[in-house]
Design a protein around this motif. Sequence first.
Motif, PDB file in Angstrom:
ATOM      1  N   GLU A  24      18.908   5.194  35.457  1.00  0.00           N
ATOM      2  CA  GLU A  24      17.768   4.909  36.337  1.00  0.00           C
ATOM      3  C   GLU A  24      18.178   4.932  37.809  1.00  0.00           C
ATOM      4  O   GLU A  24      17.341   5.060  38.684  1.00  0.00           O
ATOM      5  N   ARG A  25      19.465   4.803  38.085  1.00  0.00           N
ATOM      6  CA  ARG A  25      19.973   4.788  39.457  1.00  0.00           C
ATOM      7  C   ARG A  25      20.635   6.109  39.855  1.00  0.00           C
ATOM      8  O   ARG A  25      21.373   6.175  40.825  1.00  0.00           O
ATOM      9  N   GLY A  26      20.367   7.153  39.093  1.00  0.00           N
ATOM     10  CA  GLY A  26      20.813   8.483  39.486  1.00  0.00           C
ATOM     11  C   GLY A  26      22.139   8.952  38.932  1.00  0.00           C
ATOM     12  O   GLY A  26      22.618  10.028  39.306  1.00  0.00           O
ATOM     13  N   TYR A  27      22.756   8.189  38.055  1.00  0.00           N
ATOM     14  CA  TYR A  27      23.992   8.629  37.425  1.00  0.00           C
ATOM     15  C   TYR A  27      23.654   9.683  36.367  1.00  0.00           C
ATOM     16  O   TYR A  27      22.575   9.676  35.786  1.00  0.00           O
ATOM     17  N   ARG A  28      24.620  10.563  36.101  1.00  0.00           N
ATOM     18  CA  ARG A  28      24.456  11.601  35.079  1.00  0.00           C
ATOM     19  C   ARG A  28      25.527  11.399  34.015  1.00  0.00           C
ATOM     20  O   ARG A  28      26.725  11.341  34.328  1.00  0.00           O
ATOM     21  N   LEU A  29      25.116  11.284  32.767  1.00  0.00           N
ATOM     22  CA  LEU A  29      26.038  11.010  31.668  1.00  0.00           C
ATOM     23  C   LEU A  29      26.858  12.254  31.324  1.00  0.00           C
ATOM     24  O   LEU A  29      26.309  13.332  31.117  1.00  0.00           O
ATOM     25  N   LEU A  30      28.173  12.073  31.252  1.00  0.00           N
ATOM     26  CA  LEU A  30      29.084  13.142  30.829  1.00  0.00           C
ATOM     27  C   LEU A  30      29.669  12.864  29.446  1.00  0.00           C
ATOM     28  O   LEU A  30      30.045  13.787  28.739  1.00  0.00           O
ATOM     29  N   GLY A  31      29.761  11.586  29.078  1.00  0.00           N
ATOM     30  CA  GLY A  31      30.304  11.245  27.768  1.00  0.00           C
ATOM     31  C   GLY A  31      30.232   9.761  27.492  1.00  0.00           C
ATOM     32  O   GLY A  31      30.179   8.949  28.418  1.00  0.00           O
ATOM     33  N   ARG A  32      30.236   9.430  26.212  1.00  0.00           N
ATOM     34  CA  ARG A  32      30.221   8.025  25.762  1.00  0.00           C
ATOM     35  C   ARG A  32      31.348   7.810  24.774  1.00  0.00           C
ATOM     36  O   ARG A  32      31.630   8.668  23.952  1.00  0.00           O
ATOM     37  N   ASN A  33      31.958   6.633  24.863  1.00  0.00           N
ATOM     38  CA  ASN A  33      32.998   6.238  23.907  1.00  0.00           C
ATOM     39  C   ASN A  33      34.050   7.335  23.732  1.00  0.00           C
ATOM     40  O   ASN A  33      34.416   7.694  22.627  1.00  0.00           O
ATOM     41  N   ARG A  34      34.532   7.823  24.867  1.00  0.00           N
ATOM     42  CA  ARG A  34      35.530   8.897  24.867  1.00  0.00           C
ATOM     43  C   ARG A  34      36.913   8.303  24.647  1.00  0.00           C
ATOM     44  O   ARG A  34      37.354   7.453  25.409  1.00  0.00           O
ATOM     45  N   ARG A  35      37.578   8.752  23.632  1.00  0.00           N
ATOM     46  CA  ARG A  35      38.932   8.272  23.326  1.00  0.00           C
ATOM     47  C   ARG A  35      39.967   9.079  24.110  1.00  0.00           C
ATOM     48  O   ARG A  35      39.849  10.284  24.228  1.00  0.00           O
ATOM     49  N   THR A  36      40.940   8.350  24.636  1.00  0.00           N
ATOM     50  CA  THR A  36      42.070   8.983  25.314  1.00  0.00           C
ATOM     51  C   THR A  36      43.337   8.326  24.766  1.00  0.00           C
ATOM     52  O   THR A  36      43.260   7.300  24.079  1.00  0.00           O
ATOM     53  N   PRO A  37      44.503   8.861  25.075  1.00  0.00           N
ATOM     54  CA  PRO A  37      45.751   8.207  24.640  1.00  0.00           C
ATOM     55  C   PRO A  37      45.924   6.810  25.232  1.00  0.00           C
ATOM     56  O   PRO A  37      46.767   6.042  24.767  1.00  0.00           O
TER      57      PRO A  37
END
Length: 108
Positions: free
Chosen positions: A16-29
Motif C-alpha cells: 500500500e506504500r509503494g513497495y514492489r514484491l520480489l520474493g517471500r520466504n527466500r532461503r539463503t545459506p
Amino acid sequence: MKGAWAEERALRYLLERGYRLLGRNRRTPFGEVDLFLEKDGVYVVVEVKQRRSDRFGTPLEAITPGKVRRLWQSARYLLGRDDLPVRLEAVLVHGSPEDFRLEHLVLE
C-alpha cells in the motif's frame, strides 16, 4: 505457519506504500528472508516479527545483532553483488489477528 497472518498483514502494509514484491520466504545459506521488495530503485529486505504480548520480550528485541548481520549477508546473496542499493527494514506486529498494531523501522 504460526505468524503467517502477521507476514501477510505486513506485506499488505508495504504494498500500500509503494513497495514492489520480489520474493517471500527466500532461503539463503545465511537464513530466511521474510520479504524481499523494491522501492524507488532500492532493494529492501524486510524482517517481520510478531508477538502477542511483551511478556517474553518485544518483537524488536528478537532482532539481535547476529540476525541483522545474517540479513545483510542474505541481501548480498540474493542480489548477487555488493554495489546495488539495499536497506534492511523490519515490520513489528504487536498483538493478535483480531487486535494488532504495526511498527515499521529501518534497521542499521
